[in-house]
Design an enzyme around this catalytic site. Structure first.
Site: not given
Ligand code: GLU
Length: 510
Positions: A250-252, A254, A260
Site C-alpha cells: 500500500s501507499k505506506r 512508498g 509512479e
C-alpha cells in the site's frame, strides 16, 4: 485460451493489478490465446473515464497490448460494463422468472445491524434471508407502494461449493457461509459477482486469473454460472503482492502505481520482468520468494511468455522489493539503445533543472555520453547528475573547492594543466584518439604519468575530482562544443576553452 484483465476504473493501475494483467497477458501470448481488456465500470459513482484512460495508457506503456477491448473492439463487445446493462437486466429477469432470484427490500441500516449482531455472536456475517420468504404478491405490493428493491440470488442450500483452483487446489466453501448475494442493486446496476459471470461467460473466457482477494466471491460466481446454464472457467487466484513487512502493498510502502514507477525512471521492460518474478519463478522452485541477484531471472518478455505457466505460480505471497526492481532496471538500462535512453532522459534533465529540447543531433550527443551514466545508475532520474560535467563547467568554482585547491597547489599538477592548455590550443576538437595523443604530449612534456597525469587533466576538464571515464567524457564534451544552438542542448564549453579558463583561474594560486 481466452483470458481477461478486468480493472475497475476507480484509480491508478497498481503494481498488484499490473501483475495480474501481466500474468494473463503472458498466458495468452505463450499459448496463442486471446487477451481481453474489460472495464468494470458498472459502479458509476466510483468509476471515471480519466481513470480508464490512465489504466489503458499504463498497460500500453508496459507493452501489454490487448486483442479485444473498449477501444479496439472485438467480437464479444461492448467491453465496458456500463454499455452492457441490457445484458445483465435480461439475465436478472431470467433468474427472477425461474425463481432463482428474489426482490430484497432490506435497508442498508438494517443489513448493517444484522451484520454486527452476527459478528458479535460469532456467526458468519451472511444475509439472514429476510426477504427470501416474501411471496411474489407481497413483493409486488411493496414495489407498487414505491419501494425500490435490490435483487438477490437464491443460493441453493443443499451442498457446499468447491472451487478448483489451479494455484490453490480445491478450496471448499460451506454453503452456510455463502449467503444470498445481491446481483442487482436497488438503483438497477449489476453487482460485481453477477456482471462478472455474465461477462466472462459471454466473452467465452476460459481462464480467470485474478487476485486472491476474489476467492471468496468465486463460490457465488460458480453457483451463478450453474443457475444461468453456463460452464465455469478454470480459476487461478494469485497470492497478493506484499510490502517488505509482509502486509499488502500500500501507499505506506512508498510508490505503488505504475505511473509512479514510470515517473521515477524505471523502464517498462524492467517492470515487466520484475513483476513476472513476484509469485512466479522461471525455475519453478523459488516461486513466491524474492531470490537474490540471479541473472537467470533476467528474461525478455518473449522468453517470459514462452516459459510462463500457472502451475509454477507459487502459493505464498510475493514481496515487492524495490531494490530488486532497481537491480533489474540497471540491467535493462545498460542493454537499451542509448538513443532511446537519451530521449527518455530529457524529462529527467528538465526535472533536474537542465532545460533542453534536443533535436536529433542533440539526442545523438546525449546518447554518445549515455554509457558513462548507464554504467552506474539504477534509474533514469539519476542520469542528469552523472552528466553534469557536460553542461556545467566553472573553473573558478572548481578551484574554490578545498580538495581541488590542495591538489592544484603542487607544482606537478600545475605543469600538467598548463601543458594541457598549450596542447589543446593547437589541437582540433578531441575524439578519443586525439585525446590520447594530447595526453601523451602532456606526458612527454611534463614527465608526469598515471594518476599524476590524469587526475589534474580530469580536474581541469571536468572541474571534478572524480567522475566518469575521461575517454568517454572528453569526446562527448568536444562533440557538444561544436553543436549549433538549434540542436537544443544547453551550451557545452569545449575542452580547449575549459583548459584555458582553468589555467587563468589557477594564476592567483601560483
Ligand atoms: N473489477 C475487479 C477488480 O478490479 C475484477 C475482478 C476479477 O478479475 O474478476 O478487482
Amino acid at each position: 485460451m481466452r483470458v481477461r484483465f478486468a480493472p475497475s476504473p476507480t484509480g491508478h493501475l497498481h503494481v498488484g493489478n499490473a501483475r495480474t494483467a501481466l500474468f494473463n497477458w503472458l498466458l495468452a501470448r505463450g499459448n496463442g490465446g486471446t487477451f481481453i481488456l474489460r472495464i468494470e465500470d458498472s459502479d458509476a459513482d466510483r468509476s471515471t473515464r480519466d481513470s480508464e484512460a490512465a489504466i489503458l495508457r499504463d498497460l500500453r506503456w508496459l507493452g501489454l497490448e490487448w486483442d479485444e477491448g473498449p477501444d479496439v473492439g472485438g467480437s464479444c463487445g461492448p467491453y465496458r460494463q456500463s454499455e452492457r446493462l441490457h445484458l445483465y437486466e435480461s439475465y436478472a429477469k431470467e433468474l427472477m422468472a425461474a425463481d432463482r432470484a428474489y426482490y430484497c427490500f432490506c435497508s442498508t441500516a438494517q443489513l448493517e445491524t444484522e451484520r454486527q449482531t452476527a459478528v458479535a455472536e460469532g456467526r458468519p456475517a451472511v444475509y439472514a434471508g429476510t426477504c427470501r420468504r416474501l411471496s411474489k404478491e407481497q413483493a409486488q405490493a411493496r414495489i407498487a407502494g414505491g419501494e425500490r428493491p435490490a435483487i438477490r440470488f437464491r443460493v441453493p442450500d443443499d451442498r457446499d461449493v468447491v472451487v478448483q483452483d489451479v494455484v490453490r487446489g480445491d478450496v471448499r466453501f460451506q454453503i452456510d457461509v455463502i449467503g444470498d448475494p445481491i446481483i442487482v442493486r436497488a438503483g438497477g446496476t449489476p453487482a460485481y459477482n453477477f456482471a462478472v459471470v455474465i461477462d466472462d461467460a459471454l466473452m467465452e473466457v476460459t481462464h480467470v486469473v485474478r487476485g486472491e482477494d476474489h476467492i471468496s466471491n468465486t463460490p457465488r460466481q460458480i453457483l451463478l454460472y450453474e443457475a444461468l446454464g453456463f460452464t465455469p472457467p478454470i480459476f487461478a487466484h494469485l497470492a497478493l503482492v506484499m510490502g517488505s513487512d509482509h502486509s499488502p502493498l500500500s501507499k505506506r510502502h512508498g510508490a505503488t502505481s505504475i505511473a509512479e514507477f514510470r515517473a521515477k525512471g524505471y523502464l517498462p521492460e524492467a517492470l515487466v520482468n520484475y513483476l513476472a518474478l513476484i509469485g512466479w519463478s522461471p525455475r519453478g522452485s523459488a516461486a513466491g520468494r524474492s531470490s537474490g541477484d540471479d541473472a537467470a531471472e533476467l528474461l525478455p518478455v518473449d522468453e517470459l511468455a514462452r516459459r510462463f505457466s500457472l502451475e509454477r505460480v507459487g502459493l505464498s505471497a510475493g514481496v515487492f522489493d524495490e531494490e530488486k526492481l532497481a537491480w533489474v532496471n540497471r540491467h535493462y538500462l545498460k542493454m537499451a539503445d542509448p538513443l532511446r535512453i537519451a530521449e527518455l532522459s530529457v524529462a529527467h534533465f528538465k526535472k533536474a533543472g537542465v532545460e533542453m529540447k534536443p533535436d536529433r543531433r542533440g539526442l545523438e550527443l546525449l546518447a554518445s555520453a549515455m554509457p558513462m551514466a548507464t554504467a552506474s545508475v539504477d534509474r533514469l532520474d539519476q542520469i542528469p547528475a552523472r552528466l553534469t560535467s557536460l553542461f556545467q563547467y566553472d573553473a573558478e568554482k572548481a578551484l574554490a573547492d578545498s580538495h581541488v585547491r590542495d591538489e592544484m597547489s603542487a607544482e606537478g599538477p600545475q605543469r600538467v594543466v598548463r601543458a594541457l592548455a598549450d596542447a589543446l590550443a593547437r589541437a582540433p576538437r578531441l575524439d578519443r584518439e586525439r585525446f590520447r595523443g594530447v595526453a601523451n604530449d602532456v606526458k612527454a612534456h611534463t614527465g608526469q604519468k598515471g594518476k599524476q597525469l590524469f587526475h589534474p587533466i580530469r580536474i581541469a576538464l571536468t572541474g571534478l575530482i572524480e567522475g566518469p571515464e575521461l575517454d568517454l567524457v572528453v569526446p562527448a564534451i568536444d562533440r557538444g562544443a561544436d553543436l549549433p544552438r538549434e540542436a537544443g542542448l544547453p551550451p557545452i564549453v569545449g575542452c580547449r576553452e575549459r583548459a584555458a579558463a582553468f589555467v587563468a583561474a589557477l594564476k592567483p594560486l601560483c
